[in-house]
Design a protein around this motif. Sequence first.
Motif, PDB file in Angstrom:
ATOM      1  N   ARG A 132       1.217   7.463  -3.315  1.00  0.00           N
ATOM      2  CA  ARG A 132       0.744   7.190  -1.957  1.00  0.00           C
ATOM      3  C   ARG A 132       1.731   7.701  -0.915  1.00  0.00           C
ATOM      4  NH1 ARG A 132      -0.660   1.324  -3.726  1.00  0.00           N
ATOM      5  NH2 ARG A 132      -2.258   1.844  -5.226  1.00  0.00           N
ATOM      6  N   LEU A 164      -4.844   3.456   0.998  1.00  0.00           N
ATOM      7  CA  LEU A 164      -4.189   3.801   2.267  1.00  0.00           C
ATOM      8  C   LEU A 164      -5.140   3.656   3.455  1.00  0.00           C
ATOM      9  CD1 LEU A 164      -2.095   6.843   1.025  1.00  0.00           C
ATOM     10  CD2 LEU A 164      -1.214   4.612   1.753  1.00  0.00           C
ATOM     11  N   ASP A 171       4.185   3.019  -3.403  1.00  0.00           N
ATOM     12  CA  ASP A 171       3.763   3.731  -4.599  1.00  0.00           C
ATOM     13  C   ASP A 171       4.123   5.203  -4.382  1.00  0.00           C
ATOM     14  OD1 ASP A 171       1.520   5.532  -5.901  1.00  0.00           O
ATOM     15  OD2 ASP A 171       1.562   3.656  -7.043  1.00  0.00           O
ATOM     16  N   HIS A 204      -6.054   6.085  -4.602  1.00  0.00           N
ATOM     17  CA  HIS A 204      -4.877   5.978  -3.745  1.00  0.00           C
ATOM     18  C   HIS A 204      -5.220   6.162  -2.262  1.00  0.00           C
ATOM     19  CE1 HIS A 204      -1.958   5.440  -6.876  1.00  0.00           C
ATOM     20  NE2 HIS A 204      -2.271   6.588  -7.466  1.00  0.00           N
ATOM     21  N   THR A 205      -6.099   7.100  -1.954  1.00  0.00           N
ATOM     22  CA  THR A 205      -6.464   7.294  -0.545  1.00  0.00           C
ATOM     23  C   THR A 205      -7.254   6.098  -0.016  1.00  0.00           C
ATOM     24  OG1 THR A 205      -8.375   8.639  -1.215  1.00  0.00           O
ATOM     25  CG2 THR A 205      -6.371   9.827  -0.562  1.00  0.00           C
ATOM     26  N   ALA A 247       0.820  -1.206   0.000  1.00  0.00           N
ATOM     27  CA  ALA A 247       0.000   0.000   0.000  1.00  0.00           C
ATOM     28  C   ALA A 247       0.859   1.263   0.000  1.00  0.00           C
ATOM     29  CB  ALA A 247      -0.937   0.006   1.207  1.00  0.00           C
ATOM     30  N   ILE A 248       1.993   1.229   0.669  1.00  0.00           N
ATOM     31  CA  ILE A 248       2.826   2.434   0.711  1.00  0.00           C
ATOM     32  C   ILE A 248       3.919   2.427  -0.361  1.00  0.00           C
ATOM     33  CG2 ILE A 248       2.374   2.837   3.155  1.00  0.00           C
ATOM     34  CD1 ILE A 248       5.227   1.857   3.722  1.00  0.00           C
TER      35      ILE A 248
END
Length: 117
Positions: free
Chosen positions: A44, A82, A41, A78-79, A38-39
């Motif tokens: 992100r 996250l 990227d 993207h949010t 998830a992080i």
Amino acid sequence: MATVELLPIEDVTACCAPLASAPLDAAGADALARTLKAIADPARLRIISIVAAHGDTETCACDLQEPLGLSQPTVSHHTKVLVDAGILHREKRGTWAYYSLVPGALATLAHLLSGLD
């Protein structure tokens, strides 16, 4: 995608050792890999940085598009990743979403990764 629950750093300190001190079991490795994906990227990471730079105040979704140079649907994607990973908290107010860091989420990751060379 399933939500990955990160424990507050106090709970992680009590129950989980840094990666370098003990091997991960399969479930722990899977959960940590989802969070790291998830992080992993650039957009992100920039979102996390922008939200973190606001300190104790929340960041409106409307304040993310311009600095990222991304469309609203892409920022929303993207949010969501996250939020699902337990890094950001989302609160909807009217037509806007406001984001803040989940307390302890980044510290938890740092703790788990500490001691790695």
